[in-house]
Design a protein around this motif. Structure first.
Motif, mmCIF file in Angstrom:
data_model
loop_
_atom_site.group_PDB
_atom_site.id
_atom_site.type_symbol
_atom_site.label_atom_id
_atom_site.label_comp_id
_atom_site.label_asym_id
_atom_site.label_seq_id
_atom_site.Cartn_x
_atom_site.Cartn_y
_atom_site.Cartn_z
ATOM 1 N N MET A 212 0.828 -1.189 0.000
ATOM 2 C CA MET A 212 0.000 0.000 0.000
ATOM 3 C C MET A 212 0.869 1.247 0.000
ATOM 4 S SD MET A 212 -2.757 1.100 2.906
ATOM 5 C CE MET A 212 -2.555 2.727 3.583
ATOM 6 N N LYS A 213 0.618 2.155 -0.927
ATOM 7 C CA LYS A 213 1.394 3.377 -1.033
ATOM 8 C C LYS A 213 0.965 4.376 0.016
ATOM 9 C CE LYS A 213 2.772 7.019 -4.238
ATOM 10 N NZ LYS A 213 2.617 7.585 -5.597
ATOM 11 N N LEU A 214 1.938 4.954 0.726
ATOM 12 C CA LEU A 214 1.630 5.928 1.768
ATOM 13 C C LEU A 214 1.192 7.247 1.159
ATOM 14 C CD1 LEU A 214 4.617 5.409 4.247
ATOM 15 C CD2 LEU A 214 2.329 4.457 4.431
ATOM 16 N N GLN A 215 0.197 7.871 1.799
ATOM 17 C CA GLN A 215 -0.197 9.226 1.421
ATOM 18 C C GLN A 215 0.714 10.250 2.095
ATOM 19 O OE1 GLN A 215 -2.677 9.690 -0.960
ATOM 20 N NE2 GLN A 215 -2.363 7.458 -1.004
ATOM 21 N N GLY A 216 1.256 9.866 3.251
ATOM 22 C CA GLY A 216 2.230 10.701 3.930
ATOM 23 C C GLY A 216 3.625 10.432 3.393
ATOM 24 N N LYS A 217 4.641 10.867 4.138
ATOM 25 C CA LYS A 217 6.018 10.762 3.657
ATOM 26 C C LYS A 217 6.888 10.029 4.672
ATOM 27 C CE LYS A 217 9.967 13.565 2.164
ATOM 28 N NZ LYS A 217 10.491 14.960 1.991
ATOM 29 N N MET A 218 7.617 9.043 4.186
ATOM 30 C CA MET A 218 8.575 8.310 5.005
ATOM 31 C C MET A 218 9.984 8.669 4.564
ATOM 32 S SD MET A 218 8.770 4.189 5.739
ATOM 33 C CE MET A 218 9.329 3.747 4.094
ATOM 34 N N SER A 219 10.877 8.914 5.520
ATOM 35 C CA SER A 219 12.250 9.271 5.171
ATOM 36 C C SER A 219 13.200 8.833 6.278
ATOM 37 C CB SER A 219 12.379 10.777 4.921
ATOM 38 O OG SER A 219 12.010 11.514 6.071
ATOM 39 N N ASP A 220 14.480 8.749 5.943
ATOM 40 C CA ASP A 220 15.517 8.386 6.904
ATOM 41 C C ASP A 220 16.158 9.649 7.477
ATOM 42 O OD1 ASP A 220 15.186 5.644 6.425
ATOM 43 O OD2 ASP A 220 16.545 5.716 4.702
ATOM 44 N N ILE A 221 16.415 9.602 8.771
ATOM 45 C CA ILE A 221 17.080 10.713 9.454
ATOM 46 C C ILE A 221 18.253 10.148 10.251
ATOM 47 C CG2 ILE A 221 16.858 12.552 11.161
ATOM 48 C CD1 ILE A 221 13.921 12.729 10.508
ATOM 49 N N ALA A 222 19.424 10.715 10.066
ATOM 50 C CA ALA A 222 20.594 10.293 10.834
ATOM 51 C C ALA A 222 20.676 11.142 12.097
ATOM 52 C CB ALA A 222 21.864 10.453 10.008
ATOM 53 N N VAL A 223 20.587 10.485 13.248
ATOM 54 C CA VAL A 223 20.685 11.178 14.529
ATOM 55 C C VAL A 223 22.040 10.858 15.154
ATOM 56 C CG1 VAL A 223 19.768 11.336 16.868
ATOM 57 C CG2 VAL A 223 18.198 11.181 14.930
ATOM 58 N N GLU A 224 22.807 11.892 15.418
ATOM 59 C CA GLU A 224 24.133 11.709 15.996
ATOM 60 C C GLU A 224 24.032 11.627 17.515
ATOM 61 O OE1 GLU A 224 26.757 11.160 14.185
ATOM 62 O OE2 GLU A 224 25.659 11.532 12.308
ATOM 63 N N SER A 225 24.555 10.554 18.077
ATOM 64 C CA SER A 225 24.516 10.364 19.525
ATOM 65 C C SER A 225 25.928 10.292 20.089
ATOM 66 C CB SER A 225 23.752 9.084 19.885
ATOM 67 O OG SER A 225 23.848 8.832 21.280
ATOM 68 N N LYS A 226 26.305 11.321 20.842
ATOM 69 C CA LYS A 226 27.583 11.289 21.539
ATOM 70 C C LYS A 226 27.514 10.347 22.737
ATOM 71 C CE LYS A 226 28.939 15.978 20.229
ATOM 72 N NZ LYS A 226 29.317 17.335 20.714
ATOM 73 N N LEU A 227 26.332 10.251 23.336
ATOM 74 C CA LEU A 227 26.180 9.382 24.498
ATOM 75 C C LEU A 227 26.375 7.912 24.138
ATOM 76 C CD1 LEU A 227 23.091 11.170 26.051
ATOM 77 C CD2 LEU A 227 25.325 10.935 27.149
ATOM 78 N N LEU A 228 25.887 7.515 22.956
ATOM 79 C CA LEU A 228 26.017 6.134 22.503
ATOM 80 C C LEU A 228 27.213 5.942 21.569
ATOM 81 C CD1 LEU A 228 22.247 5.381 21.804
ATOM 82 C CD2 LEU A 228 23.600 4.577 23.741
#
Length: 244
Positions: free
Chosen positions: A1-17
């Motif tokens: 099923m095609k989304l009507q909204g938008k899916m995307s990748d985000i790179a989150v930088e974690s200094k703690l991890l």
């Protein structure tokens, strides 16, 4: 099923991890950056996306005005061992992950996507250990997260004691489910554990402690996505029903 909204990748930088987290985001149809949206953060992110059909269900129901327009952030785990290190209460990276959620992930997401700053509008969801860490994050930072959806969470005595000793529980809205067949669950460590009895104990502890809102369901199923997938739909309706 095609989304009507938008899916995307985000790179989150974690200094703690000390790593980059490959977060997956979902924006609802007709997303407006000038509007503030409720936020749902999913542990076990890829499982919720691919097996639980979280994005597609939310997208369909938002389009039909069954639930409110929400933003969903899915945080995948690298492998089962790293998952345990991050999510388990005794995991060596658990404290760092809890801090990363509040101090790095949410601020970086808020800097890119228009999320509501009201903690009442922010919900954490997870299954098994993902449910455990979701509850822990909300108990630790009710100023950031007030909603918890936990499906078959891992429960030990320390968690039960924490529920009875913190005032933070009164600020939370909790959806809690467990399968009646979860009496002999094989864990990723190879042990076999009873999840049903500890979850019933957690239910009693939560009922006594008086969260702002609390819903508890016993499901006809086991510790698998066969039980959790339909339960995701019930949880979405509970937390984000359009007329709420």
């Amino acid at each position: 099923m095609k989304l009507q909204g938008k899916m995307s990748d985000i790179a989150v930088e974690s200094k703690l991890l000390m790593q980059t987290l490959p977060v997956i985001s979902y924006l609802p149809p007709d997303y407006d950056p000038d509007r503030r949206y409720p936020l749902l953060i999913a542990q076990d992110g890829r499982d919720y996306l691919q097996i639980g059909r979280l994005f597609s269900t939310a997208d369909d129901w938002i389009g039909k005005n069954i639930i409110r327009a929400i933003i969903v952030i899915a945080i995948p785990y690298e492998n089962l061992e790293s998952r345990r290190q991050l999510y388990h209460p005794d995991g060596p990276k658990n404290r760092s992950y809890l801090r990363a959620l509040s101090e790095e992930i949410v601020p970086q997401i808020a800097g890119r996507i228009s999320i509501d700053p009201d903690p009442e509008s922010r919900t954490l969801i997870g299954d098994s250990l993902g449910g455990t860490v979701s509850l822990a994050a909300a108990l630790e930072r009710p100023d950031l997260f007030r909603g918890v959806i936990m499906q078959s969470p891992y429960v030990n005595e320390r968690i039960i004691e924490q529920i009875g000793s913190t005032e933070a529980i009164r600020a939370l809205s909790i959806y809690h489910s467990i399968g009646r067949e979860e009496t002999a669950v094989k864990t990723t460590r190879g042990t076999v554990e009873d999840f049903l009895l500890p979850n019933r104990m957690l239910h009693r502890a939560l009922s006594r402690s008086g969260p702002n809102h609390y819903t508890f369901h016993e499901l006809d199923g086991g510790h698998t996505w066969r039980s959790w997938k339909p339960d995701v739909r019930s949880a979405l309706l509970e937390r984000f029903y359009a007329d709420a």
